[in-house]
Design a protein around this motif. Structure first.
Motif, PDB file in Angstrom:
ATOM      1  N   LEU A 156      40.054  25.290  42.237  1.00 50.97           N
ATOM      2  CA  LEU A 156      41.002  24.395  42.915  1.00 50.97           C
ATOM      3  C   LEU A 156      42.260  25.096  43.408  1.00 50.97           C
ATOM      4  CD1 LEU A 156      40.887  21.330  40.480  1.00 50.97           C
ATOM      5  CD2 LEU A 156      39.933  21.472  42.784  1.00 50.97           C
ATOM      6  N   VAL A 157      42.790  25.994  42.620  1.00 53.71           N
ATOM      7  CA  VAL A 157      44.117  26.541  42.895  1.00 53.71           C
ATOM      8  C   VAL A 157      44.058  27.899  43.584  1.00 53.71           C
ATOM      9  CG1 VAL A 157      46.288  27.315  41.832  1.00 53.71           C
ATOM     10  CG2 VAL A 157      45.159  25.223  41.026  1.00 53.71           C
ATOM     11  N   SER A 158      43.206  28.799  43.064  1.00 51.34           N
ATOM     12  CA  SER A 158      43.208  30.151  43.636  1.00 51.34           C
ATOM     13  C   SER A 158      42.031  30.403  44.569  1.00 51.34           C
ATOM     14  CB  SER A 158      43.197  31.191  42.519  1.00 51.34           C
ATOM     15  OG  SER A 158      41.931  31.215  41.879  1.00 51.34           O
ATOM     16  N   GLY A 159      41.094  29.473  44.658  1.00 55.27           N
ATOM     17  CA  GLY A 159      39.957  29.697  45.543  1.00 55.27           C
ATOM     18  C   GLY A 159      39.201  30.980  45.242  1.00 55.27           C
ATOM     19  N   LEU A 160      38.875  31.214  43.976  1.00 53.72           N
ATOM     20  CA  LEU A 160      38.106  32.377  43.491  1.00 53.72           C
ATOM     21  C   LEU A 160      38.909  33.654  43.346  1.00 53.72           C
ATOM     22  CD1 LEU A 160      34.658  32.094  45.355  1.00 53.72           C
ATOM     23  CD2 LEU A 160      35.505  30.795  43.400  1.00 53.72           C
ATOM     24  N   GLY A 161      40.207  33.543  43.168  1.00 51.17           N
ATOM     25  CA  GLY A 161      41.011  34.743  42.942  1.00 51.17           C
ATOM     26  C   GLY A 161      41.607  34.742  41.542  1.00 51.17           C
ATOM     27  N   GLY A 162      42.149  35.893  41.124  1.00 53.33           N
ATOM     28  CA  GLY A 162      42.851  35.989  39.845  1.00 53.33           C
ATOM     29  C   GLY A 162      44.101  35.132  39.853  1.00 53.33           C
ATOM     30  N   LEU A 163      44.480  34.636  38.694  1.00 56.97           N
ATOM     31  CA  LEU A 163      45.659  33.781  38.542  1.00 56.97           C
ATOM     32  C   LEU A 163      46.690  34.456  37.640  1.00 56.97           C
ATOM     33  CD1 LEU A 163      43.753  30.457  37.884  1.00 56.97           C
ATOM     34  CD2 LEU A 163      45.444  30.704  39.692  1.00 56.97           C
ATOM     35  N   PRO A 164      47.974  34.180  37.852  1.00 60.18           N
ATOM     36  CA  PRO A 164      49.001  34.742  36.960  1.00 60.18           C
ATOM     37  C   PRO A 164      49.148  33.930  35.691  1.00 60.18           C
ATOM     38  CG  PRO A 164      50.036  33.514  38.717  1.00 60.18           C
ATOM     39  CD  PRO A 164      48.558  33.426  38.961  1.00 60.18           C
ATOM     40  N   THR A 165      48.028  33.728  34.993  1.00 58.84           N
ATOM     41  CA  THR A 165      47.999  32.892  33.788  1.00 58.84           C
ATOM     42  C   THR A 165      47.096  33.547  32.753  1.00 58.84           C
ATOM     43  OG1 THR A 165      46.032  31.677  34.506  1.00 58.84           O
ATOM     44  CG2 THR A 165      48.150  30.811  35.216  1.00 58.84           C
ATOM     45  N   ASN A 166      47.135  33.020  31.520  1.00 60.49           N
ATOM     46  CA  ASN A 166      46.248  33.553  30.480  1.00 60.49           C
ATOM     47  C   ASN A 166      44.897  32.812  30.481  1.00 60.49           C
ATOM     48  OD1 ASN A 166      46.534  31.125  29.079  1.00 60.49           O
ATOM     49  ND2 ASN A 166      47.845  31.962  27.487  1.00 60.49           N
ATOM     50  N   SER A 167      44.086  33.050  29.456  1.00 62.05           N
ATOM     51  CA  SER A 167      42.725  32.501  29.457  1.00 62.05           C
ATOM     52  C   SER A 167      42.697  30.989  29.276  1.00 62.05           C
ATOM     53  CB  SER A 167      41.885  33.166  28.364  1.00 62.05           C
ATOM     54  OG  SER A 167      42.434  32.900  27.089  1.00 62.05           O
ATOM     55  N   ASN A 168      43.810  30.383  28.878  1.00 58.31           N
ATOM     56  CA  ASN A 168      43.897  28.926  28.797  1.00 58.31           C
ATOM     57  C   ASN A 168      44.715  28.332  29.934  1.00 58.31           C
ATOM     58  OD1 ASN A 168      42.300  28.096  26.596  1.00 58.31           O
ATOM     59  ND2 ASN A 168      43.837  28.791  25.137  1.00 58.31           N
ATOM     60  N   GLY A 169      45.059  29.144  30.929  1.00 58.06           N
ATOM     61  CA  GLY A 169      45.769  28.620  32.087  1.00 58.06           C
ATOM     62  C   GLY A 169      47.279  28.531  31.917  1.00 58.06           C
ATOM     63  N   VAL A 170      47.822  29.055  30.826  1.00 57.97           N
ATOM     64  CA  VAL A 170      49.278  29.028  30.643  1.00 57.97           C
ATOM     65  C   VAL A 170      49.898  30.138  31.495  1.00 57.97           C
ATOM     66  CG1 VAL A 170      51.148  29.273  28.967  1.00 57.97           C
ATOM     67  CG2 VAL A 170      49.031  28.110  28.322  1.00 57.97           C
ATOM     68  N   PRO A 171      50.860  29.779  32.376  1.00 58.45           N
ATOM     69  CA  PRO A 171      51.443  30.776  33.264  1.00 58.45           C
ATOM     70  C   PRO A 171      52.125  31.931  32.519  1.00 58.45           C
ATOM     71  CG  PRO A 171      52.082  28.562  33.963  1.00 58.45           C
ATOM     72  CD  PRO A 171      51.403  28.435  32.634  1.00 58.45           C
ATOM     73  N   TRP A 172      51.964  33.134  33.041  1.00 56.09           N
ATOM     74  CA  TRP A 172      52.710  34.294  32.533  1.00 56.09           C
ATOM     75  C   TRP A 172      54.191  33.985  32.622  1.00 56.09           C
ATOM     76  CZ3 TRP A 172      56.454  37.784  34.012  1.00 56.09           C
ATOM     77  CH2 TRP A 172      56.524  38.967  33.279  1.00 56.09           C
ATOM     78  N   ASN A 173      54.975  34.435  31.642  1.00 60.05           N
ATOM     79  CA  ASN A 173      56.417  34.248  31.795  1.00 60.05           C
ATOM     80  C   ASN A 173      57.224  35.432  31.316  1.00 60.05           C
ATOM     81  OD1 ASN A 173      58.086  33.588  29.218  1.00 60.05           O
ATOM     82  ND2 ASN A 173      56.070  32.634  28.908  1.00 60.05           N
ATOM     83  N   GLY A 174      58.452  35.508  31.807  1.00 61.23           N
ATOM     84  CA  GLY A 174      59.309  36.660  31.601  1.00 61.23           C
ATOM     85  C   GLY A 174      59.666  36.927  30.152  1.00 61.23           C
ATOM     86  N   ALA A 175      59.482  35.910  29.287  1.00 67.10           N
ATOM     87  CA  ALA A 175      59.799  36.122  27.879  1.00 67.10           C
ATOM     88  C   ALA A 175      58.724  36.951  27.182  1.00 67.10           C
ATOM     89  CB  ALA A 175      59.988  34.784  27.164  1.00 67.10           C
TER      90      ALA A 175
END
Lengths: 280, 280, 280, 280, 280, 280
Positions: free
Chosen positions: C111-130
């Motif tokens: 739905l979101v990346s159309g078959l590309g890598g995402l800036p998230t972990n294996s559960n979909g939680v976005p990467w963050n600066g912390a």
């Protein structure tokens, strides 16, 4: 200062591993109303408590008990994950029966925690400090505690039906019984505080301090069409403290102005006036 | 479906701009218990409501009112920011008097929103969906609503003393009066639901279903030294539903096992046994 | 300033698509210890580095390499997703065999990346600066780097067993070899820094500055019952810098006061004293 | 199971209130490397620990101690906030001297916690579960612990200079002394584990399993221009385990392919081919 | 694969330290539309790009440039923080003039990064992966890029007036010029793509596929009282692709049903029917 | 102020329950570009709008419509979840056919919301305020709106193929038609604003104010090897406003300095100089 004993508060046993259930149980470990929440909430309320020692001691008693509940749930999840292995995951794509078992596993239970409990909810969202409440106002906070135990027990009750494992169910029944008592406890504390100060939080800002707002204060504004809501105790009768009568306002008209904010300085670059071109 | 009227529900006026107060008010707009929270919470509870139409209509009435409260607070914040400018910020470092005014401003009120309200709390943390609760269990959710209005009114009461602006104070008094009524409303609904189903959430998992856990269910475990907590209504007497007696357990012993988790498969690489070296 | 070359640092090939594996690999792309973390961590440490150019250059060398690793993982994930389609997802509910393949897919990969890598972990939680660390203290930061590479290699090792795809496994073996070297690198840097300044961070706040706290400093407080922990090198012997002897304190007594915080001003509305009623 | 004693582990005293310092100290309470982090990290590592009881007991000893450190910091922050009041905040805009004291206060210390510690960092960002690490691999986790204590002690050392309050400084000196010992502890544990299994995490995926990747494994890729990094122990010499020699690769060429991903199915709507128009 | 050159893309100089400005500049480094966002957004779009190499190359050119912009901003922030010290912070409470300088400093610039740039916005909220967009649909993503550069340039323009430092202003003028060109670039790409496929995203789901919904598709629903919105090009005239006429619907009536969700199974414990009491 | 009508804006019907689809649809309810985002974005833009009433009214019209879209999606999700039960979840592990249906269910749809919509995306990540944009600059914000509707329609188009349920598909077709019109609307507004002020945001910081940066402003820096990007309208020709010519810079050299930050004060404990040992 705290101390730890090796034994769990209650016995935790499972009949057989179930990685899918392990994922679901994360909700009551690291979710919005999981054991991490009540543990941290009661501890922070206790640490910050001012005034009557009776409440502080109670908060510390129960908060300390809840640390042990986090411990119990980690043990439960570890047992449900025992035997889950990366290789089984690799098999899953080929065998629907294995896939049925492994498909719903939380990948972080293998990759990140190596078969241990995680400080996250059932969808892997990390627990965070904004789940907890410690305002200093005892009545406000006890209402939060009663609410948290209500949501928590509801979730455990739902989980109960998601497994047939009698070992897990026995643990859940113990949690359900305990959460019932915890609801009673906060209710008792609330009743005592309400009797002392009245039912509104905060009591120290009393009705008479809002006097000129009184006429409108008790109007129920019917802003969703239909009058079903008129048929409730919130829409008619006298307020608990006898300070006014509820009024059901069926077609309420707004009483404020149409807002008309100023055009801001050019240096904010709203671009609302094409003539004001900035010179550096 | 929704409709909008141009006028604000109540009049919102300020005597003079105050960017520092604008920042603080963000807490009751986009904080954990701000108007965004009660708005989204009541709307989601209403959208998802099943069963008696009376509750759904009430939730939609109040939820719709709260959208207008977010609107009012945005107007209040805009007025408090009017006149704040980037240039004043540049002056601040040189003149302590200007610094006193500008030092505490939320930089995003200039940079990001251009003098408008933000969907964040007083420290700039974005509002998020985990602030809200809509479980489907009416009693659990009404307790959350009562709690949210308690924390919300508490915060407005605290804000009240942080300004001498009589315009802002008049708005706050109106909010305080309204939040008092909202506390009454949820209390009335809670009383009605408790009378119908009993005081424990969820009612459909009743005491007798936890029977074998009963003996321990009502024990107060004194896990924080000192006995002050024994002197509360939570520690002695009969439970509200008469199903048992509270017991104060002064030196409670753990009743569970010492957990002893298995050593996991080598493919999880805990490195617990140096002899098991993996062959690819 | 940076430049980009079209070729990947190493070849990335897969034998066959595997959307479930694509989801799991997100952990080492956008998770707490994924390539985004080491990339951003080394770059920020390099950008902010003060002092010896040797360390800054090294951080920039490896940080720049890691941008290319994010690129490689995006390519790997794209290849594993090739062929996944919304229609197959629609079939899944009806055919267990397709469900076995599609059931665990990350819906955002469609739905979101159309078959590309995402800036998230294996559960979909976005990467963050912390997730990242750049404190300015070189030894503290190199320890973070060693730690990140340890967790990262551990996760890749676990992933290795979750697939039988020899193409993917070859890529993983390369990453495992590289991550081993990266652990060596940070170890070498740590050893050099420890030799120069001593092993404690920060060195510039030395033992003698804490002198009056010394007696208690080296006590091991046995706060979890059982003495197994006495049998470790942390509980007996001399500190590495010879400044003191470790002491195992078996039944330690607290040394502080019972906290007794003040009752706060009425304007904070703790409601601790029902007599103080606020006048507006 | 846990127990609580009323006394703090160490005495916590302040000479005078300082709301600005209270805000800064939140970093070491609820920040990335604050006491909440080490408390939750050691407890989760302990709860999930498998294998040798010695490590589990040590983790539980120190994790239990850290709960008490959160308690101490809440007490410290409460004391620093005593006397802060909403009214002072209202004065601040008018008097630069009051503004200097009140300007930097965390508004949530008044509004949300009513003068208590918050589960957030110095900028008000809530603590979250992604700060902690418990992977099951002991060496990886002990490295995280050493790192966390390094960053934590660094931050306390920096805080030390931000106040002249001798009461607070005495508490900080105690924390600095204790954090030094904690660094030693994790170093000792690390040394023991490295001696047993070797220095690379995880040991169970050994060099020979990556054999075909070996030639490139130990190359230092000089991807940031300048050769200063060649002058470090990471760029020349033999690896600690003698499995290879480091090579400094000065102008490294990429070794992978130019990625060439497939054009995806039309149902993903990348719109790459205007001829494929979808029929519903 | 990437390479790094030591020189910054453009020169970065400041006239004098200014910690308050350093905090504000964090917004355009690590905020929603800061350089970290455009860097990661263009790189992920480039890594995931499928189809015409021309676009992929362009995305990689600009994405690679943006890594260097993060580097430049870290250098700018470091220079603005040079000279800030913990001791000055300790003085601030006593001297209004120092407080004016130090009062607004981000405490993490001292405590966490030791005078370096942070991966956070101006309020300290960590950058996160949900700020970026890479959907695979080129037109959708280019619109995101145009939008991001619009917000980014707006924020830099606002920042420009928040300082009188001519060194910083020179850097900002360069960024403003560059951001103007970047807006042109994305506009050019958008025009090309719109000419090829049409203006609606996605083009591959064309009007005729939604045929039966057509009558209502182009109605402007006037749901906020007042008709000012009728006076815009969105409310009258023909759609750009000539597929229909806009209609201004002044008093629109809802066209759907009143939702009437089912009462759920007892095992979900909504407690809607007091007679269904659960037997375990 | 707002009002609510009981009927949904459009009819929402499903042919049969499908919990997996319910999870996927969460993306367009509570994801980055879901209906919660456009609802909150248009409302905040409208609340904060300054200047021409025409735009404010339009924003309020569409923002109010979007509240009703959140309502519609909650109804859709509830219908798709009807019939899902905890017991079915318990069966899933044993029967591959049930597992195929239940395996991908969002556990929070059972545990947390009791079969209602959640304020989260398809992976359970809570919606947050950083998804929305309201800068005060109308052109910047309208570009955000066009972009949001582009991503939103793209996701619905992808979802369309993930189900065969004709009821759901009819709802999706209506959303697709409506989202097309919404794209037209923002395009029309953008065209009007660009004609008035020019195409660059913000217009009030015009090219001549950046004069000395002009020579470099229009250079395309070819930082990713390969010249494919030279073949685009962004790399040659005149800028839309005629202020300059684009230049393709094939092998660009950096123009800034090598950064050389100062060694910070000892009290920051970077430990860069082992001789400066701190005396307390």
């Amino acid at each position: 200062m705290f101390r730890h004993q090796k034994e769990l508060q209650f016995e935790v046993k499972v009949e057989r591993p179930d990685p899918l259930l392990a994922r679901q149980i994360q909700e009551v470990l690291g979710g919005q109303f999981g054991e991490m929440t009540v543990m941290m909430q009661y501890l922070f309320q206790g640490f910050n408590c001012r005034g009557d020692e009776k409440y502080k001691d109670m908060l510390m008693d129960i908060g300390t008990e809840e640390i042990g509940h986090v411990e119990m749930l980690c043990s439960l999840i570890s047992q449900l994950l025992d035997g889950a292995s990366p290789e089984a995951q690799a098999e899953a794509a080929e065998d629907p029966a294995i896939a049925a078992v492994m498909g719903g596993i939380n990948p972080q239970h293998l990759l990140v925690s190596g078969l241990g409990g995680l400080p996250t909810n059932s969808n892997g969202v990390p627990w965070n400090g904004a789940y907890i409440v410690a305002s200093g106002n005892l009545l406000a906070d006890m209402r939060s505690n009663l609410h948290a135990e209500s949501q928590g027990r509801l979730q455990v009750a739902r989980l109960y039906h998601m497994t047939k494992d009698e070992g897990v169910r026995a643990t859940f029944r113990k949690m359900l019984a305990r959460d019932r008592y915890h609801q009673y406890q906060w209710m008792e504390a609330i009743a005592e505080l309400e009797e002392k100060n009245g039912v509104v939080v905060p009591a120290s800002f009393p009705p008479e301090a809002e006097q000129e707002s009184q006429p409108q204060a008790y109007e129920f504004w019917d802003l969703s069409e239909g009058n079903e809501s008129a048929d409730g105790p919130w829409a008619k009768g006298t307020s608990p403290d006898g300070t006014g009568e509820y009024v059901y306002l069926q077609n309420p008209a707004p009483q404020g102005q149409v807002p008309n904010p100023e055009v801001p300085p050019t240096a904010l670059h709203h671009d609302l006036d094409e003539k004001k071109i900035l010179n550096k």
